[in-house]
Write a protein that holds these residues in place. Structure first.
Motif, PDB file in Angstrom:
ATOM      1  N   GLN A 142      37.256  37.617  48.941  1.00 55.97           N
ATOM      2  CA  GLN A 142      38.391  36.986  49.608  1.00 55.97           C
ATOM      3  C   GLN A 142      39.611  36.978  48.701  1.00 55.97           C
ATOM      4  N   ALA A 143      40.730  37.439  49.237  1.00 57.11           N
ATOM      5  CA  ALA A 143      41.982  37.314  48.498  1.00 57.11           C
ATOM      6  C   ALA A 143      42.371  35.836  48.510  1.00 57.11           C
ATOM      7  N   ILE A 144      42.586  35.267  47.333  1.00 58.44           N
ATOM      8  CA  ILE A 144      43.043  33.872  47.270  1.00 58.44           C
ATOM      9  C   ILE A 144      44.563  33.923  47.209  1.00 58.44           C
ATOM     10  N   ILE A 145      45.159  33.688  48.355  1.00 57.72           N
ATOM     11  CA  ILE A 145      46.604  33.885  48.452  1.00 57.72           C
ATOM     12  C   ILE A 145      47.355  32.601  48.086  1.00 57.72           C
TER      13      ILE A 145
ATOM     14  N   GLY B 174      46.593  38.129  43.187  1.00 55.54           N
ATOM     15  CA  GLY B 174      46.146  38.238  41.797  1.00 55.54           C
ATOM     16  C   GLY B 174      44.751  37.656  41.612  1.00 55.54           C
ATOM     17  N   HIS B 175      44.274  36.937  42.645  1.00 55.41           N
ATOM     18  CA  HIS B 175      43.012  36.218  42.503  1.00 55.41           C
ATOM     19  C   HIS B 175      42.083  36.552  43.659  1.00 55.41           C
ATOM     20  N   TYR B 176      40.829  36.777  43.329  1.00 55.94           N
ATOM     21  CA  TYR B 176      39.852  37.103  44.373  1.00 55.94           C
ATOM     22  C   TYR B 176      38.591  36.272  44.185  1.00 55.94           C
ATOM     23  N   LEU B 177      38.037  35.832  45.290  1.00 57.73           N
ATOM     24  CA  LEU B 177      36.801  35.052  45.244  1.00 57.73           C
ATOM     25  C   LEU B 177      35.631  35.966  45.618  1.00 57.73           C
TER      26      LEU B 177
ATOM     27  N   THR C 282      33.344  30.550  37.047  1.00 57.93           N
ATOM     28  CA  THR C 282      33.685  31.478  35.968  1.00 57.93           C
ATOM     29  C   THR C 282      34.793  32.422  36.421  1.00 57.93           C
ATOM     30  N   PHE C 283      35.755  32.620  35.527  1.00 52.93           N
ATOM     31  CA  PHE C 283      36.882  33.509  35.819  1.00 52.93           C
ATOM     32  C   PHE C 283      36.644  34.840  35.116  1.00 52.93           C
ATOM     33  N   ILE C 284      36.635  35.903  35.866  1.00 51.95           N
ATOM     34  CA  ILE C 284      36.464  37.234  35.272  1.00 51.95           C
ATOM     35  C   ILE C 284      37.847  37.877  35.250  1.00 51.95           C
ATOM     36  N   CYS C 285      38.398  37.984  34.047  1.00 56.15           N
ATOM     37  CA  CYS C 285      39.752  38.535  33.902  1.00 56.15           C
ATOM     38  C   CYS C 285      39.604  39.978  33.429  1.00 56.15           C
ATOM     39  N   HIS C 286      40.152  40.873  34.209  1.00 53.97           N
ATOM     40  CA  HIS C 286      39.911  42.296  33.954  1.00 53.97           C
ATOM     41  C   HIS C 286      41.215  42.994  33.581  1.00 53.97           C
TER      42      HIS C 286
ATOM     43  N   TYR D  16      38.919  37.460  38.997  1.00 55.04           N
ATOM     44  CA  TYR D  16      37.853  37.362  39.998  1.00 55.04           C
ATOM     45  C   TYR D  16      37.115  36.051  39.744  1.00 55.04           C
ATOM     46  N   ILE D  17      36.996  35.251  40.797  1.00 52.33           N
ATOM     47  CA  ILE D  17      36.392  33.925  40.628  1.00 52.33           C
ATOM     48  C   ILE D  17      34.957  33.973  41.139  1.00 52.33           C
ATOM     49  N   ASN D  18      34.034  33.498  40.308  1.00 53.10           N
ATOM     50  CA  ASN D  18      32.645  33.459  40.751  1.00 53.10           C
ATOM     51  C   ASN D  18      32.347  32.102  41.395  1.00 53.10           C
TER      52      ASN D  18
END
Ligand SMILES: NC(=O)C1=CN([C@@H]2O[C@H](COP(=O)(O)OP(=O)(O)OC[C@H]3O[C@@H](n4cnc5c(N)ncnc54)[C@H](O)[C@@H]3O)[C@@H](O)[C@H]2O)[C@@H](O)CC1
Ligand SMILES: [K+]
Length: 493
Positions: free
Chosen positions: A2-5, A223-226, A412-416, A422-424
């Motif tokens: 999911q795009a976290i808008i 910028g953020h995805y779940l 957990t935040f996965i920063c790539h 990407y949020i877990n």
């Protein structure tokens, strides 16, 4: 996923849906309010409860007025409505909903100043004062109102967002808005809900669908995805016919000291249960008996630089750091690992070694995965006073150094290196115990051994780790790291 808008994008989604579907903003407000009420009724079934609905001047307040109407219509007859009139502004649909409520002869009390607010005799308060339209921190009357509401010691359910909490961009450490027990939020969780500081604003949140155009939302630049289960299912490596242990890769784990051998064993267990074809534990000799007794599937490599170097080509991935210590011997081991030209996972004391010697940090090969918890992260990249700023640093470092940074937390935040976060969503507080991080490192290494890309290994590793923990926490107050490692293989099936 999911795009976290952002709040602004949510507003665009709202407009897009209204333009492209036969619905009006009023209809959307009806849907949102009905979805809120449905969710609220699951938690508060007793029609005799005294409810106080606080409604602001905009569309959040409009939702509140519609919610009050729907609650009264469904039998919550002790519903009192408080209309906040600090300014003459009132949105169109707010006006319409106020009129509808009045038509039912429902009593609406007006609050022109925070000090007008008298004793509120209610069992539950619904906060529909301000929502995603918040455009500055609360001050003056609104701040006073929030204080007064917080002083009433009853559960507060927030509509969409607690009043005073911005949807994105970080949470002020001196949060002065309404403190909700739960927030029932529309269509998407708001990014700030994932930051630990948001606990001051809401203890929990639940997302309800209000039928905004999903394709449009997903097409927005976010910028953020779940992460979701389906994302993980797609990337898990299949166990193919005619495959053998060589098919699934060999992982070398440089972990453990005599007094922290458990960390090495847990890491190895995570790696084995995530499906690596071969796992070699490079541990002090004093751990050999324990390794053989607890994990007979694992092989052993002495802590000997010559032997590590001569076998370097065998490994698809090297994970280093769990229970390693930061002594000189460990530093040499880390330097060796950095020269091995394999995929790396750097955890715990190996991160602390990078923090002590920034030259080593500069030698990290692109594609390396770092798995710090908050303290390790701050040791490495400097102290941060907020999660918002910590994440900004993580995104910047991941991008400029071409890394994947797995910043461990409840979420957990996965920063790539693609600059995205990407949020877990999986995981729970029953997992807050030593050894959990070691298992995660092992799982990620196990997935890398099976040729997942660093990003996919980080996604799947975090998701499966948390999911295994969620499953075990159903019947247990705490979840042991060793049990979790075994559960991971079951979650992958
Ligand atoms: N996004 C959507 O698709 C939908 C949104 N809806 C609701 O609409 C809400 C957003 O509504 P609005 O945009 O009208 O905004 P709000 O109702 O959140 O705020 C109302 C107005 O308050 C003023 N304001 C903002 N910050 C302030 C501050 N710190 N001090 C004093 N005044 C301040 C602003 O002028 C703002 O327009 C959402 O939170 C949600 O509850 C729903 O009705 C239905 C659909
Ligand atoms: K609200």
């Amino acid at each position: 996923m999911q795009a976290i808008i952002s709040a602004v994008q949510m507003h665009l989604a709202d407009e897009y849906t209204i333009t492209h579907e036969p619905v009006t903003l009023f209809d959307l407000m009806e849907r949102a309010s009905a979805a809120f009420v449905k969710c609220f009724r699951k938690d508060f079934d007793d029609r005799g409860l005294r409810l106080a609905v606080f409604c602001g001047p905009g569309n959040n307040g409009g939702d509140g007025l519609a919610i009050a109407r729907m609650l009264i219509n469904s039998g919550y007859l002790n519903t009192a409505v408080y209309k906040i009139n600090f300014s003459p502004n009132q949105s169109e649909d707010n006006k319409t909903n106020e009129a509808l409520l009045k038509k039912m002869h429902a009593p609406v009390r007006y609050i022109y100043k925070a000090e007008d607010m008298q004793f509120i005799a209610a069992d539950v308060l619904i906060d529909a004062v301000l929502g995603s339209g918040l455009n500055k921190p609360l001050s003056g009357e609104y701040a006073q109102l929030a204080q007064k509401i917080n002083a009433i010691n009853i559960p507060v359910y927030a509509v969409d967002i607690p009043t005073g909490l911005p949807a994105d961009g970080g949470v002020d450490e001196n949060y002065n808005g309404i403190r909700a027990q739960k927030t029932i939020t529309f269509q998407r969780p708001k990014f700030n809900f994932f930051l630990p500081e948001s606990l001051a604003a809401t203890q929990e949140f639940e997302v309800v669908n209000i039928g905004l155009d999903e394709d449009y939302i997903q097409s927005l630049p976010a910028g953020h995805y779940l992460l979701e289960e389906k994302d993980i299912r797609k990337i898990l490596p299949p166990r193919k016919r005619f495959s053998h242990k060589g098919t699934y890769g060999h992982a070398l784990l440089i972990c453990g000291q005599p007094q922290t051998m458990g960390a090495a064993l847990l890491c190895a267990s995570g790696c084995i249960h995530a499906g690596a074809g071969l796992v070699t534990a490079c541990i002090p000799g004093s751990g050999l008996t324990a390794l053989n007794a607890s994990l007979p599937e694992a092989m052993y490599l002495p802590r000997d630089i010559g032997q590590i170097t001569s076998t370097a080509e065998d490994y698809k991935v090297v994970a280093i750091g769990c229970g390693l210590d930061t002594n000189d011997e460990s530093k040499v081991l880390l330097e060796k690992a950095l020269e091995m030209q394999t995929q790396l996972v750097i955890d715990a004391d190996a991160i602390n070694l990078l923090a002590k010697d920034k030259n080593l940090l500069d030698k990290l090969p692109p594609g390396t995965i770092l798995t710090p918890h908050i303290k390790e992260f701050d040791r490495l990249f400097g102290n941060h006073t907020s999660w918002h700023s910590r994440l900004q640093t993580a995104v910047g470092e991941a991008f400029s150094r071409r890394l994947t940074i797995v910043l461990k937390n409840q979420y957990t935040f996965i920063c790539h290196s693609d600059k995205k976060i990407y949020i877990n969503p999986t995981g729970n507080p029953a997992m807050a115990q030593g050894g959990m991080g070691d298992v995660l490192t092992g799982i990620i290494a196990g997935l890398l051994a099976q040729k997942l890309s660093p990003l996919h290994a980080a996604w799947a590793g975090c998701y499966l780790h948390g999911k295994a923990g969620d499953r075990l926490a159903r019947n247990s107050y705490v979840v042991k790291a060793s049990a979790l490692a075994e559960q991971v293989a079951k979650e992958m099936k």
